[in-house]
Design a protein around this motif. Sequence first.
Motif, PDB file in Angstrom:
ATOM      1  N   HIS A  60      14.579 -19.598  10.536  1.00  0.00           N
ATOM      2  CA  HIS A  60      14.506 -18.160  10.870  1.00  0.00           C
ATOM      3  C   HIS A  60      15.830 -17.712  11.470  1.00  0.00           C
ATOM      4  O   HIS A  60      16.334 -18.342  12.406  1.00  0.00           O
ATOM      5  CB  HIS A  60      13.359 -17.918  11.865  1.00  0.00           C
ATOM      6  CG  HIS A  60      13.159 -16.479  12.215  1.00  0.00           C
ATOM      7  ND1 HIS A  60      12.600 -15.575  11.345  1.00  0.00           N
ATOM      8  CD2 HIS A  60      13.449 -15.777  13.335  1.00  0.00           C
ATOM      9  CE1 HIS A  60      12.545 -14.388  11.925  1.00  0.00           C
ATOM     10  NE2 HIS A  60      13.064 -14.476  13.134  1.00  0.00           N
ATOM     11  N   HIS A  62      18.704 -13.923  11.522  1.00  0.00           N
ATOM     12  CA  HIS A  62      19.092 -12.601  11.022  1.00  0.00           C
ATOM     13  C   HIS A  62      20.609 -12.589  11.068  1.00  0.00           C
ATOM     14  O   HIS A  62      21.206 -12.266  12.090  1.00  0.00           O
ATOM     15  CB  HIS A  62      18.516 -11.484  11.897  1.00  0.00           C
ATOM     16  CG  HIS A  62      17.062 -11.672  12.226  1.00  0.00           C
ATOM     17  ND1 HIS A  62      16.063 -11.452  11.308  1.00  0.00           N
ATOM     18  CD2 HIS A  62      16.445 -12.098  13.363  1.00  0.00           C
ATOM     19  CE1 HIS A  62      14.891 -11.714  11.862  1.00  0.00           C
ATOM     20  NE2 HIS A  62      15.087 -12.117  13.106  1.00  0.00           N
ATOM     21  N   HIS A 228       7.509 -12.081  11.716  1.00  0.00           N
ATOM     22  CA  HIS A 228       7.479 -12.379  13.158  1.00  0.00           C
ATOM     23  C   HIS A 228       6.030 -12.259  13.622  1.00  0.00           C
ATOM     24  O   HIS A 228       5.371 -11.273  13.317  1.00  0.00           O
ATOM     25  CB  HIS A 228       8.287 -11.344  13.941  1.00  0.00           C
ATOM     26  CG  HIS A 228       9.755 -11.358  13.665  1.00  0.00           C
ATOM     27  ND1 HIS A 228      10.349 -10.537  12.747  1.00  0.00           N
ATOM     28  CD2 HIS A 228      10.758 -12.089  14.222  1.00  0.00           C
ATOM     29  CE1 HIS A 228      11.660 -10.752  12.747  1.00  0.00           C
ATOM     30  NE2 HIS A 228      11.941 -11.700  13.626  1.00  0.00           N
ATOM     31  N   HIS A 265       8.310 -17.587  15.768  1.00  0.00           N
ATOM     32  CA  HIS A 265       7.973 -17.605  17.204  1.00  0.00           C
ATOM     33  C   HIS A 265       6.633 -18.269  17.520  1.00  0.00           C
ATOM     34  O   HIS A 265       6.618 -19.340  18.085  1.00  0.00           O
ATOM     35  CB  HIS A 265       8.059 -16.202  17.835  1.00  0.00           C
ATOM     36  CG  HIS A 265       9.428 -15.620  17.700  1.00  0.00           C
ATOM     37  ND1 HIS A 265      10.510 -16.133  18.370  1.00  0.00           N
ATOM     38  CD2 HIS A 265       9.897 -14.607  16.929  1.00  0.00           C
ATOM     39  CE1 HIS A 265      11.595 -15.443  18.030  1.00  0.00           C
ATOM     40  NE2 HIS A 265      11.245 -14.526  17.152  1.00  0.00           N
ATOM     41  N   ASP A 316      17.047 -18.228  15.372  1.00  0.00           N
ATOM     42  CA  ASP A 316      16.736 -16.795  15.434  1.00  0.00           C
ATOM     43  C   ASP A 316      18.023 -15.980  15.391  1.00  0.00           C
ATOM     44  O   ASP A 316      19.125 -16.506  15.378  1.00  0.00           O
ATOM     45  CB  ASP A 316      15.890 -16.436  16.661  1.00  0.00           C
ATOM     46  CG  ASP A 316      15.209 -15.060  16.506  1.00  0.00           C
ATOM     47  OD1 ASP A 316      15.225 -14.498  15.398  1.00  0.00           O
ATOM     48  OD2 ASP A 316      14.642 -14.559  17.500  1.00  0.00           O
TER      49      ASP A 316
HETATM   50 ZN    ZN Z   1      13.656 -12.905  14.391  1.00  0.00          ZN
END
Ligand code: ZN
Length: 446
Positions: A60, A62, A228, A265, A316
Motif C-alpha cells: 500500500h 500513494h 482503506h 490499515h 503507506d
Molecule cells: Zn493509504
Amino acid sequence: MALWIKSPLAILAEDAGNGIVIADNRIVELVPAGQDAVTPYDATFDAGAHVVLPGLINTHHHFYQTLTRAYRPALDKALFDWLKALYPIWGRIDPDAFRLATRLAMTELLLSGCTTAVDHHYVFPAGLENAIDIQMEEAARLGLRVVLCRGSMDLSIEDGGLPPKAVTQDIDTVLADCERLVARWHRRGVGAMTQVALAPCSPFSVSAELMRQSAAMADRLDVRLHTHLAETEDENVYCLERIGARPLDYLTELGWLTGRAWFAHGVHFTDDEMQRLGAVGAGVAHCPTSNMIIGSGVCQPMRMEALGVGVGLAVDGAAAQDSSNLVQEVRQAFLLQRATRGIGAVSHRDPIRWATEGSARCIGRPDLGRIAPGRQADLALFRLDELRFSGYDDPIAALVICGAHRADRIMVGGKWIVTDGAVDGLDVGALRRAHQSAAHRVQTGS
Ligand code: ZN
C-alpha cells in the motif's frame, strides 16, 4: 542463462547454505551448505558479503504524496483534517510532477529492498486522467514489478463526503477507466510484471454504488480489490452516524467480504471482524509508521494471522509517513508490536514474513514472497559492513534490529536492477532536484 548466487553470508531459505541457482526469471535450485549446484550454470555471483532475502513487497502506497512530505498545513492533524488540508493541494498535481513523484517513490522503494510495489492512486484532477498509465511506464523503465490500484472518489463534500468536487469523478468515468486499464495492463499468471486492482478510496469518499459496482467488476474481470478500512476511530464514528453500520459491515453488504480483497490499515477491526475476514482469506496491509504518525492506533497483525487473515506490510503514502523505505518499515512493525504488546509479541522474523510471504498473499501472488524452487527470482541483498551492524552475531536479526535501511543489490525476475546500492541507469541527484522543484510548484501553486 543460469546464475549460481553462491556462498551467501546468510539467506532466508531452508537448505540453501551454499546459495541458489536462478534460470531465466525463476529460482530453480537451493544449494545446501557444503555442496555444489546440480543445475548447469553459466555464471556465479559470490554473495559472501550479502544477506539474501526474498524481495520485499509493499502492499500500500500513494506515490504522488511524495510531493507533500512534511507539508506544514497538514502537520499534527488527525486523518480527516489532514486529508481536508491536502485534497486541494493534490488537485494541482500535473502529469510532469506526477511522473517525477512516481519515479522517486519507486526508486526509494527499490533501494530499500522492495521488488514488488503496490500503489493506490485515487486523485484524478483534470489533466491527470492517465495517471495509472504514467505509473506503468515508469515501472517498466525501472524494471520494478507492480500492482497498481485504480483508485476512485465520487463522494464530494456536497454529497456528504470529505473531498472537494475537483478531485472526484463520476461512477461511469471511473468504471470505464477501470475496464480500460485492466485490458491494457493486467497480466495474469506466473511472473506477471504489471497487474491492476480496483480500489475505491474509502467509505468517506466513495458512494455505496461505486463500492458495490467495483466489487462486482473485480469479480467479473477476476482482479483484486483494495481500499482503506478500519484506519481510525473517526471512520467508525462517520460510518455509524451516516450509514448506520461499522465499516466492515457496510462493505460486507456491498460485496467486499471476499478473498480477493485486501484492506489498508485494519487497525480497528474487532475480534469478530477479524474472524470473518480470516474465514474468507481476505488480507490487511499493515502500515505501522503511518498509524503512529497519524495516531490512528495499533494494528493486531499476529492475532489476524492466527485467525487466517493474510497480513502484508506497507509504508503507506509519503504524506502520512514521509518515507518510502520498506526495510525500515519491517523494523517499525517489530518495534510497534514490542512496545505495545511486550517482548513475547513478535520476533524479528515475523515482520520479515509480513513483508514477503504475507504481502504476496495479500496481492494473490503465490509465485512471489519466498526463496524456493519455482518462485520468481525476486531478491534483496543487504551488506552488513556498515558501522550500525558491526559486532553482529545473527545476520538476519541484525537487519531488523540494527536497522538496515539500504539494499546493495536488487534482482527482479532474474535481472539485477540495483547494483552497489544504485539503480542502474538512474541519476538520483537529478531526480531529487527535479522532484523537489515539482513539489514546491504543487505546494505553492506557482
Ligand atoms: Zn493509504
